[in-house]
Design a protein around this motif. Structure first.
Motif, short mmCIF file in Angstrom:
data_model
loop_
_atom_site.label_atom_id
_atom_site.label_comp_id
_atom_site.label_asym_id
_atom_site.label_seq_id
_atom_site.Cartn_x
_atom_site.Cartn_y
_atom_site.Cartn_z
N GLN A 33 -0.73 -5.63 0.34
CA GLN A 33 0.15 -4.48 0.61
C GLN A 33 1.44 -4.82 1.35
N LEU A 69 -7.66 -5.56 10.60
CA LEU A 69 -6.42 -6.25 10.19
C LEU A 69 -5.38 -6.39 11.31
N GLU A 120 3.62 -0.47 8.28
CA GLU A 120 4.07 -1.41 7.24
C GLU A 120 5.19 -0.81 6.38
N HIS A 163 -9.09 -9.25 5.30
CA HIS A 163 -9.25 -8.24 4.24
C HIS A 163 -10.72 -8.15 3.81
N GLY A 188 -2.34 6.16 6.95
CA GLY A 188 -3.08 5.43 7.98
C GLY A 188 -2.04 4.75 8.86
N TRP A 189 -2.36 4.48 10.12
CA TRP A 189 -1.33 3.97 11.04
C TRP A 189 -0.79 2.60 10.58
N ASN A 190 -1.67 1.75 10.04
CA ASN A 190 -1.17 0.44 9.58
C ASN A 190 -0.22 0.62 8.41
N SER A 191 -0.60 1.45 7.45
CA SER A 191 0.29 1.69 6.32
C SER A 191 1.60 2.28 6.80
N VAL A 239 -3.09 1.36 -6.28
CA VAL A 239 -4.32 0.71 -5.83
C VAL A 239 -5.50 1.68 -6.03
N GLN A 258 -4.35 10.69 10.32
CA GLN A 258 -3.31 10.58 9.29
C GLN A 258 -2.39 11.81 9.25
N GLY A 282 -5.26 3.22 1.50
CA GLY A 282 -6.04 2.54 2.52
C GLY A 282 -7.46 2.22 2.07
N SER A 283 -8.33 2.05 3.05
CA SER A 283 -9.66 1.52 2.78
C SER A 283 -10.75 2.60 2.73
N TRP A 330 -7.13 -3.98 -5.06
CA TRP A 330 -6.69 -4.18 -3.67
C TRP A 330 -5.42 -5.03 -3.72
N ALA A 331 -4.36 -4.54 -3.13
CA ALA A 331 -3.06 -5.22 -3.25
C ALA A 331 -2.75 -6.02 -1.98
N GLY A 338 -8.91 -0.86 8.84
CA GLY A 338 -7.67 -0.55 9.53
C GLY A 338 -7.65 -0.98 10.99
N HIS A 356 -1.56 7.59 2.29
CA HIS A 356 -2.43 8.47 3.06
C HIS A 356 -2.01 8.47 4.54
N1 UDP Z 1 -4.27 -2.60 2.49
C1 UDP Z 1 -4.13 -3.73 1.71
N2 UDP Z 1 -4.22 -3.56 0.35
C2 UDP Z 1 -4.42 -2.37 -0.25
C3 UDP Z 1 -4.54 -1.23 0.56
C4 UDP Z 1 -4.44 -1.39 1.94
O1 UDP Z 1 -3.92 -4.83 2.20
O2 UDP Z 1 -4.49 -2.33 -1.47
C5 UDP Z 1 -4.17 -2.78 3.95
C6 UDP Z 1 -2.93 -2.15 4.48
O3 UDP Z 1 -1.86 -3.07 4.39
C7 UDP Z 1 -3.32 -1.78 5.89
C8 UDP Z 1 -4.83 -1.56 5.82
O4 UDP Z 1 -5.25 -2.12 4.57
O5 UDP Z 1 -3.04 -2.87 6.76
C9 UDP Z 1 -5.22 -0.11 5.82
O6 UDP Z 1 -5.05 0.41 7.09
P1 UDP Z 1 -4.54 1.90 7.31
O7 UDP Z 1 -4.50 2.13 8.78
O8 UDP Z 1 -3.27 2.12 6.59
O9 UDP Z 1 -5.61 2.80 6.59
P2 UDP Z 1 -7.21 2.92 6.69
O10 UDP Z 1 -7.77 1.93 5.73
O11 UDP Z 1 -7.59 2.63 8.10
O12 UDP Z 1 -7.47 4.32 6.25
#
Ligand code: UDP
Length: 456
Positions: free
Chosen positions: A340, A20, A363, A254, A357-360, A307, A380, A280-281, A337-338, A17, A355
């Motif tokens: 996303q 990316l 997005e 990724h 996460g700030w990126n999710s 996912v 979160q 997320g991851s 893994w999608a 997170g 969940h």
């Molecule tokens: N992500 C993705 N495919 C998936 C799940 C997550 O590409 O199947 C990407 C999602 O787009 C985001 C990042 O992984 O950019 C996860 O960051 P996030 O801050 O949401 O959560 P973290 O993984 O830090 O808990």
């Protein structure tokens, strides 16, 4: 690689997170004529190179470099306390050696600015040694930073002890336009065991100190989304939401290979019909919770894309409820893994079980998708409150007496989100607002110009 462009070094905290969004920023900068060397840990570098699609190459756009993170290959990098400790032991010296090596080369190769994750104060110390500019990148909400800046006050007033542990269960709200948060849900108290919390809390306080001496702070947020927090942390310059759709580049960064086939599957689903579930991851499920989620998705009776990372639960191939895969095979798609951002931008997607996460969060907001919020870790809980209470684009998944989210709750909340058009309308309004005022684009342009004018 073309010469004569200002050369910057970008260093993320070594988690998915964090990598990316900094990679997004790096690609935006490279597209604007800046030369970027992106420094991952060796462990992550190998994963990223392995996960790159066969037809994509990153080296034309940015250069990849790597340094060790101080952990053995087999050690658990999801233990943030251990990871942070190992990094602090090993990475400063390795980073210094890398900058030394680059800077001892030709004049035009010299680094003019280090752009490091806000939490990597050692990177700014290295930059200082070489007399180059320092920019911090915040991949989390500005609200989180505002709360972190407030932590010393909470310690002084006896609300937290000096390791960040809450001594009182209070609710904190720094502004009416910001999410309120219970002290027991503050990010550092939700990071792992007491040892991990202590390490992360102290490292955060150190980062705050170090940030007083840096040149710039950029964040993956926007003025429309966090006006109050940006007023509090006025040094932060928003350049988000940093979304891949906004630029031409490659999907590097990724840790796992994206399963592009699910986009074709989405093409076959009716518009605004499908539930997307992804955590997320980092998130891990226990067996009971994983089953409830599976049965909840089944109960919704709607198409879903879910996912399930290999490490989301022990033995993920055998964790599904008996007969589940067979029963849902006509309307459920499960991937490891999608892609996303592309999924969230697909017209078939109706809502996002996330969940938070700030990126999710960025997005989902950036694509106008309503959320079912199911926070698990760190910041979160704060993000979920933004989504549900401040922005009104989602609902919270509420735990029952057993401490988990039950299948009926999942069904009920999905029904509400998809049955009440106001959530979608509001999500589309927020999507429009998030990118509308153009401040983030201007800030990014201004930052690029600043880099181009650096004279060392
Ligand atoms: N992500 C993705 N495919 C998936 C799940 C997550 O590409 O199947 C990407 C999602 O787009 C985001 C990042 O992984 O950019 C996860 O960051 P996030 O801050 O949401 O959560 P973290 O993984 O830090 O808990």
């Amino acid at each position: 690689m073309k010469m004569g462009r200002p050369h910057v070094l970008a260093i993320p905290y070594p988690a998915q997170g964090h990598v990316l969004p900094l990679m997004e920023l790096a690609q935006c900068m490279a597209n604007s004529g800046i030369r970027v060397t992106f420094v991952n840990t060796e462990f992550n570098h190998r994963r990223i190179v392995k996960a790159l699609p066969d037809n994509e190459s990153i080296s034309e756009l940015i250069e990849l470099a790597s340094i060790p993170d101080g952990m053995e290959l087999w050690e658990d990098r999801n233990d943030l306390g251990k990871l942070t400790e190992a990094m602090l032991r090993v990475m400063p010296e390795k980073l210094e050696a890398l900058v030394e090596e680059i800077n001892s080369g030709a004049e035009e190769d010299k680094i003019v600015c280090v752009i490091a994750d806000y939490g990597l104060s050692f990177a700014f110390e290295v930059a200082e040694k070489f007399g180059v500019k320092k920019t911090a990148f915040l991949p989390a909400s500005v609200a989180l930073l505002a709360l972190a800046l407030d932590a010393p006050r909470l310690v002084d007033e006896g609300i937290l002890d000096c390791d960040g542990t809450p001594l009182k269960d209070e609710t904190i709200r720094l502004s009416l336009d910001m999410p309120e948060i219970r002290t027991v849900d503050l990010a550092w108290t939700r990071i792992g065991d007491a040892a991990a919390q202590k390490i992360c809390f102290n490292s955060m306080l150190k980062s705050i100190e170090s940030a007083k001496h840096i040149d710039r702070i950029l964040c993956n947020s926007s003025r429309a989304l966090e006006p109050a927090a940006l007023k509090i942390v006025s040094a932060c310059s928003p350049v988000g939401p940093l979304l891949a759709s906004a630029r031409l580049g490659c999907s590097a960064g990724h840790f796992w290979q994206e399963d592009a086939a699910c986009l074709e599957w989405l093409d076959e689903q009716p518009s605004n019909s499908t539930v997307y579930a992804a955590f997320g991851s980092f998130t891990v499920f226990d067996r009971i919770q994983f089953r409830e989620l599976a049965l909840g998705l089944e109960l919704t009776n709607r198409p879903f894309l879910w996912v399930v990372r290999n490490d989301i639960i022990d033995d993920s191939d055998n964790a599904f409820p008996d007969g589940f895969l067979d029963r849902v095979k006509l309307r459920g798609k499960i991937v490891k893994w999608a892609p996303q951002q592309k999924v969230l931008g697909h017209t078939a997607i109706a809502c996002f079980i996330s969940h938070c996460g700030w990126n999710s969060t960025m997005e989902g907001v950036g694509n106008g998708v309503p959320f079912l919020c199911w926070p698990y870790f760190a910041d979160q809980f704060l993000n979920a409150t933004y989504i549900a209470d401040c922005w009104g684009v989602g609902l919270a998944a509420v735990k029952d007496g057993s401490g988990g989210v039950g299948r009926e709750e999942i069904k009920r909340k999905i029904e509400r989100l998809m049955g009440d058009e106001r959530y979608k309308v509001r999500a589309l309004e927020l999507q429009a607002m998030a990118g509308e005022d153009g401040t983030s684009g201007k800030n990014l342009e201004e930052f690029v110009e600043w880099i181009k004018e650096i004279k060392l």
